[in-house]
Design a protein around this motif. Sequence first.
Motif, PDB file in Angstrom:
ATOM      1  N   GLY A 128     -21.871 -24.979  20.511  1.00 31.52           N
ATOM      2  CA  GLY A 128     -21.173 -24.478  19.327  1.00 31.52           C
ATOM      3  C   GLY A 128     -19.783 -25.061  19.167  1.00 31.52           C
ATOM      4  O   GLY A 128     -19.333 -25.313  18.050  1.00 31.52           O
ATOM      5  N   GLU A 129     -19.101 -25.298  20.296  1.00 28.01           N
ATOM      6  CA  GLU A 129     -17.750 -25.858  20.212  1.00 28.01           C
ATOM      7  C   GLU A 129     -17.782 -27.276  19.657  1.00 28.01           C
ATOM      8  O   GLU A 129     -16.901 -27.690  18.911  1.00 28.01           O
ATOM      9  N   GLU A 131     -20.241 -28.399  17.780  1.00 26.84           N
ATOM     10  CA  GLU A 131     -20.708 -28.282  16.402  1.00 26.84           C
ATOM     11  C   GLU A 131     -19.541 -27.940  15.478  1.00 26.84           C
ATOM     12  O   GLU A 131     -19.429 -28.464  14.367  1.00 26.84           O
ATOM     13  N   ALA A 132     -18.644 -27.075  15.970  1.00 24.49           N
ATOM     14  CA  ALA A 132     -17.465 -26.731  15.174  1.00 24.49           C
ATOM     15  C   ALA A 132     -16.646 -27.990  14.915  1.00 24.49           C
ATOM     16  O   ALA A 132     -16.192 -28.234  13.800  1.00 24.49           O
ATOM     17  N   ALA A 133     -16.475 -28.812  15.958  1.00 22.92           N
ATOM     18  CA  ALA A 133     -15.718 -30.048  15.781  1.00 22.92           C
ATOM     19  C   ALA A 133     -16.362 -30.902  14.705  1.00 22.92           C
ATOM     20  O   ALA A 133     -15.687 -31.421  13.805  1.00 22.92           O
ATOM     21  N   SER A 134     -17.680 -30.998  14.771  1.00 25.79           N
ATOM     22  CA  SER A 134     -18.353 -31.843  13.804  1.00 25.79           C
ATOM     23  C   SER A 134     -18.294 -31.222  12.408  1.00 25.79           C
ATOM     24  O   SER A 134     -18.121 -31.932  11.415  1.00 25.79           O
ATOM     25  N   ALA A 135     -18.344 -29.897  12.322  1.00 24.80           N
ATOM     26  CA  ALA A 135     -18.248 -29.237  11.015  1.00 24.80           C
ATOM     27  C   ALA A 135     -16.880 -29.454  10.381  1.00 24.80           C
ATOM     28  O   ALA A 135     -16.738 -29.412   9.160  1.00 24.80           O
ATOM     29  N   PHE A 136     -15.852 -29.665  11.209  1.00 24.99           N
ATOM     30  CA  PHE A 136     -14.519 -29.903  10.652  1.00 24.99           C
ATOM     31  C   PHE A 136     -14.238 -31.383  10.464  1.00 24.99           C
ATOM     32  O   PHE A 136     -13.099 -31.795  10.349  1.00 24.99           O
ATOM     33  N   ILE A 147     -12.086 -32.816  22.281  1.00 25.14           N
ATOM     34  CA  ILE A 147     -12.722 -31.552  22.657  1.00 25.14           C
ATOM     35  C   ILE A 147     -13.580 -31.704  23.923  1.00 25.14           C
ATOM     36  O   ILE A 147     -13.345 -31.048  24.941  1.00 25.14           O
TER      37      ILE A 147
ATOM     38  N   PHE B  98     -18.217 -19.549  12.045  1.00 26.93           N
ATOM     39  CA  PHE B  98     -19.480 -19.376  12.767  1.00 26.93           C
ATOM     40  C   PHE B  98     -19.638 -17.945  13.294  1.00 26.93           C
ATOM     41  O   PHE B  98     -18.658 -17.245  13.530  1.00 26.93           O
ATOM     42  N   ASN B 102     -16.771 -20.057  17.954  1.00 27.76           N
ATOM     43  CA  ASN B 102     -16.694 -21.468  18.342  1.00 27.76           C
ATOM     44  C   ASN B 102     -15.285 -22.029  18.304  1.00 27.76           C
ATOM     45  O   ASN B 102     -15.064 -23.171  17.901  1.00 27.76           O
ATOM     46  N   TRP B 104     -11.963 -23.572  20.124  1.00 24.07           N
ATOM     47  CA  TRP B 104     -11.873 -24.482  21.259  1.00 24.07           C
ATOM     48  C   TRP B 104     -10.995 -23.833  22.321  1.00 24.07           C
ATOM     49  O   TRP B 104      -9.782 -23.673  22.131  1.00 24.07           O
ATOM     50  N   HIS B 106      -9.671 -24.653  25.125  1.00 21.45           N
ATOM     51  CA  HIS B 106      -8.582 -25.332  25.836  1.00 21.45           C
ATOM     52  C   HIS B 106      -7.370 -25.528  24.935  1.00 21.45           C
ATOM     53  O   HIS B 106      -6.376 -26.089  25.370  1.00 21.45           O
TER      54      HIS B 106
END
Lengths: 231, 257
Positions: A128-129, A131-136, A147, B98, B102, B104, B106
């Motif tokens: 999910g982390e 995926e969030a990067a890719s969604a942004f 990330i 989400f 989700n 980050w 860090h």
Amino acid sequence: MNFSWFLPNLGLLLQGLECTILLIAVSGTLGIVLAIGVALGRMSRSRVVSSTFGLYTSVIRGTPLLVQIYILYYGLGSAFAALPWLRWGPLWPYLRNGFWYVALTLVLSNAAYWGELIRSGMRAIPPGELEAASAFGMGRILTLRRIWLPRTLRNLLPALAGETVMLMKATALASTVAVTDLLGAADIVRAQTFHVYEPLLLVAIVYLLLTYGIESVYGRVERGKVLRPGR
Amino acid sequence: MLPKLVEVDGLRKSFGPVEVLKGVSLTARQGDVLALIGGSGSGKSTLLRCLNLLEMPNGGRLVVNGEEVAIRHDRHNRPMLADRRQLARIRSGVGMVFQSFNLWPHLTVLQNVMEAPIHVMGEKRAEATEHAMSLLERVGLTEKRDVYPGFLSGGQQQRVAIARALAIRPRLLLFDEPTSALDPELVGEVLKVIRGLADEGRTMILVTHEMRFARDVASHVCFLRGGVIEEEGPPRELFSNPQTAACRQFIGTHLAH
């Protein structure tokens, strides 16, 4: 117990210590860079790429480090010596120095061991982390750089501390190919002074101190930027 | 009539042999708040994820922020973008929240909010910081700016995630079950923020199980079942007078508690 040999040989021993630290630094830094490459290669969607890196990992992890050092040092070394343009070229002072063969072997070895470690760490990051990067709108390289890798490496700090200590201990093998590392220096002292026992005791203590140093450096990094436990 | 931001026509999406969306059509004009409701496996989350191309649709027409998404198929018949640069354009105009936040872990709260503006949109740090702080103020979390997400409650994390989605100045906001992972007492604070966004006229599409919230906030509700929109309409009509038996039953069980 007699330590009269210590002061006259201090310079040599410090030289050895410097060599050991240099080996750790060079093969640790290059090793981790290459290990990231190995991890990515192993996770490649291309079967050819991933199985090539898989084979590399198996070969490196399946053979003793000492054998690898010998193969590179004696094998590669004598092959180089047979090439006149290398033998009489400007790089020869480096090529005949065992240091670089040991460093290269340790880099290749770390790349394989740490590569698998990093791969498992990368797979443990919740999708999910990413995926969030890719969604942004973050692309693959940006996601990796901002990330995925920072998250992975921070999680792996305790394991990497242990691996670096293992690396430090592996550097002692350098003395088998005439490199004057810490153990190599001690061996010279032992041979010249006939004090066979005390120099070993000294280097054991120095290795222990190095271990302590490595662990405290990692500990500092970990405390400074540590990932707080999630709720 | 306000301009259409989202146009979906006959959208289809399969995962392997399973067809999850079987021809879905919907339209969202600027300022609309669309609620997608339906049981699990009805395809509502997949539909939402197609809108910012987290899932690539297999067929049908998709227009997001006025830009038609051009899809082609590779030799394995897998759908992909005809022009990869479209991905960045579409996503930079769509903010997503989400179910499981989700964030980050860090990065601090402030860094989470500033990440995309700085590294994707190329905003200057000072400008991005100022904007991020104003967004944190609006979700009521300014004092948490330097805290890591792991220290926040679920409700606080989701509010940070909303600020993060707003930080890219999106024209369209997507919410994928934003309160489903929250403890019941934390749902209210998140819904309040979302309601505030609806009140200021933002275009939003949300997948939700909060029927009362959908009824009060949405301008249009779509009930999905088996990969199609089985029934849709203004919330007042759909909730008080559902036409199909499945929709009636779904609303009955979900509004009851």
